[in-house]
Design an enzyme around this catalytic site. Structure first.
Site, PDB file in Angstrom:
ATOM      1  N   LYS A   1      44.473  44.074  41.038  1.00 50.26           N
ATOM      2  CA  LYS A   1      44.628  43.958  42.595  1.00 50.26           C
ATOM      3  C   LYS A   1      45.512  43.013  42.935  1.00 50.26           C
ATOM      4  O   LYS A   1      46.491  43.032  43.897  1.00 50.26           O
ATOM      5  CB  LYS A   1      43.324  43.877  43.186  1.00 50.26           C
ATOM      6  CG  LYS A   1      42.336  44.911  42.975  1.00 50.26           C
ATOM      7  CD  LYS A   1      41.239  44.901  43.800  1.00 50.26           C
ATOM      8  CE  LYS A   1      40.364  43.519  43.970  1.00 50.26           C
ATOM      9  NZ  LYS A   1      39.461  43.700  42.516  1.00 50.26           N
TER      10      LYS A   1
ATOM     11  N   ARG B   1      34.260  45.754  50.007  1.00 45.88           N
ATOM     12  CA  ARG B   1      33.585  45.841  48.726  1.00 45.88           C
ATOM     13  C   ARG B   1      32.364  46.472  48.776  1.00 45.88           C
ATOM     14  O   ARG B   1      31.750  46.502  47.687  1.00 45.88           O
ATOM     15  CB  ARG B   1      33.389  44.472  48.126  1.00 45.88           C
ATOM     16  CG  ARG B   1      34.672  44.067  46.980  1.00 45.88           C
ATOM     17  CD  ARG B   1      34.639  42.719  46.701  1.00 45.88           C
ATOM     18  NE  ARG B   1      34.964  42.058  45.396  1.00 45.88           N
ATOM     19  CZ  ARG B   1      35.787  41.534  44.851  1.00 45.88           C
ATOM     20  NH1 ARG B   1      36.663  40.851  45.771  1.00 45.88           N
ATOM     21  NH2 ARG B   1      36.051  41.192  43.786  1.00 45.88           N
TER      22      ARG B   1
ATOM     23  N   ARG C   1      42.388  34.851  31.632  1.00 48.03           N
ATOM     24  CA  ARG C   1      42.759  34.294  32.822  1.00 48.03           C
ATOM     25  C   ARG C   1      42.111  32.960  33.120  1.00 48.03           C
ATOM     26  O   ARG C   1      42.891  31.902  33.597  1.00 48.03           O
ATOM     27  CB  ARG C   1      42.302  35.169  34.023  1.00 48.03           C
ATOM     28  CG  ARG C   1      42.819  34.724  35.387  1.00 48.03           C
ATOM     29  CD  ARG C   1      42.513  36.006  36.343  1.00 48.03           C
ATOM     30  NE  ARG C   1      41.114  35.921  36.806  1.00 48.03           N
ATOM     31  CZ  ARG C   1      40.827  36.976  37.630  1.00 48.03           C
ATOM     32  NH1 ARG C   1      41.698  37.830  38.481  1.00 48.03           N
ATOM     33  NH2 ARG C   1      39.438  37.013  38.064  1.00 48.03           N
TER      34      ARG C   1
ATOM     35  N   ARG D   1      39.829  31.818  35.056  1.00 45.02           N
ATOM     36  CA  ARG D   1      38.990  31.219  36.179  1.00 45.02           C
ATOM     37  C   ARG D   1      37.613  31.045  35.933  1.00 45.02           C
ATOM     38  O   ARG D   1      36.764  31.351  35.035  1.00 45.02           O
ATOM     39  CB  ARG D   1      39.172  32.411  37.134  1.00 45.02           C
ATOM     40  CG  ARG D   1      39.515  31.884  38.499  1.00 45.02           C
ATOM     41  CD  ARG D   1      39.823  32.980  39.566  1.00 45.02           C
ATOM     42  NE  ARG D   1      38.767  33.727  39.876  1.00 45.02           N
ATOM     43  CZ  ARG D   1      39.004  34.830  40.620  1.00 45.02           C
ATOM     44  NH1 ARG D   1      40.072  35.358  40.858  1.00 45.02           N
ATOM     45  NH2 ARG D   1      37.928  35.642  40.877  1.00 45.02           N
TER      46      ARG D   1
ATOM     47  N   ARG E   1      29.780  40.739  37.396  1.00 46.63           N
ATOM     48  CA  ARG E   1      30.745  41.026  38.482  1.00 46.63           C
ATOM     49  C   ARG E   1      31.017  42.448  38.136  1.00 46.63           C
ATOM     50  O   ARG E   1      31.262  43.101  39.136  1.00 46.63           O
ATOM     51  CB  ARG E   1      31.982  40.176  38.435  1.00 46.63           C
ATOM     52  CG  ARG E   1      31.780  38.901  38.943  1.00 46.63           C
ATOM     53  CD  ARG E   1      32.697  37.839  38.688  1.00 46.63           C
ATOM     54  NE  ARG E   1      34.006  38.090  39.326  1.00 46.63           N
ATOM     55  CZ  ARG E   1      35.318  37.603  38.656  1.00 46.63           C
ATOM     56  NH1 ARG E   1      35.332  37.210  37.474  1.00 46.63           N
ATOM     57  NH2 ARG E   1      36.217  38.235  38.993  1.00 46.63           N
TER      58      ARG E   1
END
Ligand code: AMP
Length: 189
Positions: A15, A92, A131, A133, A144
């Protein structure tokens, strides 16, 4: 007149990447709620202090807080610009979707498309492990994904019933995904 495009998809669906590409190519204002929250956490603002525990555990920040932030953004933008806005990471939850509708209806803003990047769980897990993070640890990614499944996925039906949902296979190379997005929203871009 303002119009809004929403990007929907699980964590790691691309996204953020696609929203940034689209905003650069076609002059959309890109609003990433996740970036906005992380920035507030870093600056230790009131919002950041309230949000950090939720972000750190992979949970969603409570609706009322998020809706307040987004409402304020639209009030400010509506009076100062006539551009196009991409919402990345909002709504969301169903209450967020309903609140957004109310906010933009009141301001005479149109929701033109909801772009859904459909990516398999295996692809998400592999992307997020690269990634790095803080909330991308294997345990938090599973949290998540669960949160996404339970709270965000119902929005697919919600927007599909409104004939706004545009589904894209997000498992492919970013450039291919981007080409399909621009084709799908060509008229509005
Ligand atoms: P993201 O950068 O979109 O992956 O978001 C990172 C984190 O920010 C999420 O795991 C949530 O804790 C929080 N967050 C982002 N967008 C929202 C939202 N619309 N509602 C509630 N929490 C959010």
């Amino acid at each position: 007149m303002l119009n809004v495009i929403i990007f929907l998809g699980s964590p790691g669906s691309g996204k953020g990447t696609q929203a940034a590409k689209l905003s650069n190519a076609f002059n959309y204002k890109h609003i990433s709620i996740g970036d906005m929250l992380r920035n507030n956490v870093e600056r230790k603002t009131e919002l950041g202090l309230k949000a950090s525990g939720f972000i750190d555990s992979g949970a969603l920040v409570p609706d009322d807080l998020i809706i307040q932030v987004v409402g304020k953004f639209f009030e400010d933008s509506a009076s100062s610009s006539d551009g196009k806005i991409i919402l990345d990471g909002f709504p969301r939850t169903e209450p967020q979707a309903l609140a957004l509708e109310k906010i933009i209806n009141n301001l005479g803003i149109a929701l033109t498309s909801v772009i859904y990047l459909n990516v398999t769980d295996d692809e998400v897990i592999s992307r997020l492990s690269e990634r790095g993070r803080e909330d991308d640890s294997p345990e938090l990614v599973l949290n998540r994904l669960n949160v996404y499944r339970n709270q965000t996925e119902p929005l697919l039906k919600y927007y599909s019933q409104k004939n706004l949902l545009k589904e894209i296979d997000g498992n492919r190379f970013p450039d291919l995904v981007f080409a399909e997005i621009t084709e799908l929203i060509g008229v509005e871009a």
